[in-house]
Design an enzyme around this catalytic site. Structure first.
Site, PDB file in Angstrom:
ATOM      1  N   ARG A 116     -81.585  36.026   7.739  1.00 10.23           N
ATOM      2  CA  ARG A 116     -82.472  35.526   6.684  1.00 10.23           C
ATOM      3  C   ARG A 116     -81.703  35.537   5.370  1.00 10.23           C
ATOM      4  NH1 ARG A 116     -86.419  39.514   5.628  1.00 10.23           N
ATOM      5  NH2 ARG A 116     -85.303  39.908   3.691  1.00 10.23           N
ATOM      6  N   GLU A 135     -78.818  37.825  -1.067  1.00 13.28           N
ATOM      7  CA  GLU A 135     -78.063  38.383   0.049  1.00 13.28           C
ATOM      8  C   GLU A 135     -78.411  37.607   1.309  1.00 13.28           C
ATOM      9  OE1 GLU A 135     -79.272  42.422   0.704  1.00 13.28           O
ATOM     10  OE2 GLU A 135     -81.393  41.900   0.866  1.00 13.28           O
ATOM     11  N   ASN A 137     -79.220  38.627   5.271  1.00 12.83           N
ATOM     12  CA  ASN A 137     -79.508  39.750   6.157  1.00 12.83           C
ATOM     13  C   ASN A 137     -79.227  39.330   7.597  1.00 12.83           C
ATOM     14  OD1 ASN A 137     -81.134  41.641   4.178  1.00 12.83           O
ATOM     15  ND2 ASN A 137     -81.939  39.577   3.895  1.00 12.83           N
ATOM     16  N   SER A 142     -86.666  40.958   8.273  1.00 10.28           N
ATOM     17  CA  SER A 142     -88.021  41.331   8.677  1.00 10.28           C
ATOM     18  C   SER A 142     -89.073  40.333   8.211  1.00 10.28           C
ATOM     19  CB  SER A 142     -88.353  42.715   8.125  1.00 10.28           C
ATOM     20  OG  SER A 142     -88.187  42.735   6.728  1.00 10.28           O
ATOM     21  N   LYS A 295     -72.230  43.706   2.192  1.00 13.87           N
ATOM     22  CA  LYS A 295     -72.119  43.182   0.834  1.00 13.87           C
ATOM     23  C   LYS A 295     -70.665  42.861   0.469  1.00 13.87           C
ATOM     24  CE  LYS A 295     -76.501  43.538   0.024  1.00 13.87           C
ATOM     25  NZ  LYS A 295     -76.879  43.957   1.394  1.00 13.87           N
ATOM     26  N   LYS A 354     -74.548  47.008  -5.836  1.00 12.10           N
ATOM     27  CA  LYS A 354     -75.059  46.938  -4.470  1.00 12.10           C
ATOM     28  C   LYS A 354     -74.176  47.725  -3.501  1.00 12.10           C
ATOM     29  CE  LYS A 354     -77.449  42.498  -4.574  1.00 12.10           C
ATOM     30  NZ  LYS A 354     -77.699  41.284  -3.772  1.00 12.10           N
ATOM     31  N   GLU A 358     -78.393  46.613   4.079  1.00  7.07           N
ATOM     32  CA  GLU A 358     -79.378  45.536   4.025  1.00  7.07           C
ATOM     33  C   GLU A 358     -80.751  46.140   3.782  1.00  7.07           C
ATOM     34  OE1 GLU A 358     -79.285  42.856   7.274  1.00  7.07           O
ATOM     35  OE2 GLU A 358     -77.139  42.510   7.151  1.00  7.07           O
ATOM     36  N   GLY A 359     -81.700  45.280   3.352  1.00  6.83           N
ATOM     37  CA  GLY A 359     -83.053  45.740   3.089  1.00  6.83           C
ATOM     38  C   GLY A 359     -83.190  46.159   1.644  1.00  6.83           C
ATOM     39  N   ARG A 440     -91.781  36.696  -0.906  1.00 10.07           N
ATOM     40  CA  ARG A 440     -92.231  38.028  -1.316  1.00 10.07           C
ATOM     41  C   ARG A 440     -92.336  38.069  -2.833  1.00 10.07           C
ATOM     42  NH1 ARG A 440     -87.428  41.119   1.303  1.00 10.07           N
ATOM     43  NH2 ARG A 440     -86.523  39.142   0.663  1.00 10.07           N
TER      44      ARG A 440
END
Length: 464
Positions: A116, A135, A137, A142, A295, A354, A358-359, A440
């Site tokens: 994603r 970023e 993922n 999710s 990253k 960073k 991830e997340g 989101r």
């Protein structure tokens, strides 16, 4: 008890089948008996520029190609992660498994990628919004399941408000179906009707219903799914002579790491991950693809000429990808890293720091960024981070609905994610597509954090 009573009748279902159904339902119901909250969401859909939304979709197949190319390029991964694996233990452990499996020789011939790519809409000096990638993922992608239901919620809200025409403009969106399509294709190419799909899970699943949406799509395709922990793989897993993986006489064709199952920190979990990687089964992601999502790799891709080397023969794809990049900077030891670290310490509000994770909830901003960089500026530890320009989107008003929280209007910013799925058999890419989107939204006072972190909520794009 009802299941056991039903199986005692002449149903034709075996006792083993009964136990499997009971175990699966117990896995569903157990977290429900603890606590269930609805997924947080916005009261209203949020405006998203149509041109930027279409740009994000158009570039997703290019990103799929790129991730797949990186996962096959040992020299690039080795060179790019050389400094990171010296100071980041998690990435170093992954890399050791990666090298061990390559030295042994890959048994896996079918490769499945589910990723994603996340973006925000950066407002320039003249107020014009531009798509900027946050970023990509490759393991923490999710909410493909729950966001498949979010548009229906917002259609209903708009209809209740008398906005029937606006409700009709919300786009259909079903990432769960798209993700299941990729898993199903990989399972088919594995070549065994008896093989089972395994979801690797943890003892406590905070986002279980998101995972179940994808799982149900697979069951609807008559593909059997079981849920196992790393501990189960460690204690019960074994490879035969052809490196098929078995647990309790079941053979597994596809292993799917649902979002949230990111870091196998216990020693036995690392042993289980090695066993999985050594098997011929399809891993989603395989360890090379997980490394491609770090990253440090993202920062290296921003260097001039890197995309063109990784995607020879695809200059248009490289240009489309590069058009989404924000400024990314290396903190490796040396003159360049020293200069970038000093610039960020002097003006921390310009940047985001960073780590290799991830997340949401891991990034550092403002004074916290400055404090950490001052502490590690002369240490090799700084190479475990990258620095990125801070994106500044235009806020909008909305209501954020969360369990046990008062309802109030907030100034909000949104982040758009596009799901991508690809399947490769040998050198041939047999599937490559965008699989849906995720929006989101969070209040502007929160610098970092996603839905699982309790900061952002699910949303639906209203194209303008």
């Amino acid at each position: 008890p009802f299941l056991r009573w039903g199986m005692s009748q002449d149903s034709g279902v075996t006792e083993q089948g009964s136990r499997e159904v009971t175990d699966n339902l117990t896995a569903v119901l157990h977290p429900c008996l603890q606590v269930v909250n609805y997924a947080p969401f916005t009261l209203l859909p949020s405006a998203v520029p149509r041109a930027l939304f279409e740009q994000a979709y158009a570039v997703q197949q290019d990103f799929n190609l790129l991730v797949d190319a990186i996962s096959q390029n040992k020299e690039f991964l080795e060179k790019t992660l050389a400094s990171t694996i010296k100071v980041d233990d998690f990435t170093a452990r992954l890399f050791r498994i990666y090298m061990q499996v390559l030295e042994e020789g890959l048994a896996q011939t079918v490769f499945l990628g589910i990723n994603r790519s996340d973006y925000m809409f950066d407002c320039g000096v003249d107020g014009t919004a531009a798509l900027r990638q946050i970023e990509i993922n490759t393991i923490a992608a999710s909410f493909g399941g729950l966001t498949s239901r979010t548009a229906d919620v917002h259609r209903l809200v708009l209809k209740v408000l008398g906005k029937t025409e606006e409700a009709s403009r919300l786009l259909p969106n079903n990432p769960a179906k798209g993700l299941a399509l990729g898993i199903a294709k990989a399972w088919e190419l594995y070549g065994s009707q008896r093989a089972v799909v395994m979801f690797l899970v943890e003892d406590v699943q905070r986002n279980i219903f998101d995972q179940r949406c994808v799982e149900i799509e697979l069951w609807n395709r008559n593909i059997r799914v079981v849920r196992k922990r790393f501990r189960d793989v460690f204690e019960q897993g074994s490879l035969d002579a052809s490196r098929r993986l078995f647990i309790a006489e079941q053979t597994f064709g596809v292993f799917f790491f649902p979002p949230g199952v990111v870091a196998p920190l216990l020693p036995q979990n690392w042993e289980a991950r090695l066993l999985l990687e050594r098997s011929r089964a399809v891993k989603c992601p395989d360890i090379a693809t997980q490394l491609a999502g770090t990253k440090k790799v993202q920062q290296e891709l921003s260097r001039p000429g890197t995309l063109e080397k990784l995607l020879p023969g695809h200059p248009e794809a490289s240009a489309r990808i590069r058009a989404t990049f924000a400024g990314l900077y290396s903190l490796d030891e040396g003159e360049e890293g020293d200069r970038i670290a000093a610039t960020a310490i002097a003006d921390p509000d310009r940047f985001v720091l960073k780590p290799q994770r991830e997340g949401g909830g891991n990034n550092l901003y403002g004074e916290e960024l400055k404090e950490v960089l001052e502490k590690i500026k002369d240490s090799p530890e700084r190479t475990s981070y990258i620095l990125m320009d801070k994106i500044k989107p235009q806020p909008a008003l909305n209501y954020l609905l969360r369990a046990h929280s008062p309802l109030q209007m907030s100034e909000c910013i949104s982040e758009l994610g596009i799901f991508g799925v690809y399947v490769r058999q040998g050198r041939e890419l047999v599937l490559n597509q965008a699989a849906g989107h995720l929006l989101r939204t969070k209040a502007i006072e929160h610098a970092d954090g996603g839905v699982a972190a309790g900061v952002a909520v699910l949303d639906t794009p209203y194209l303008v």
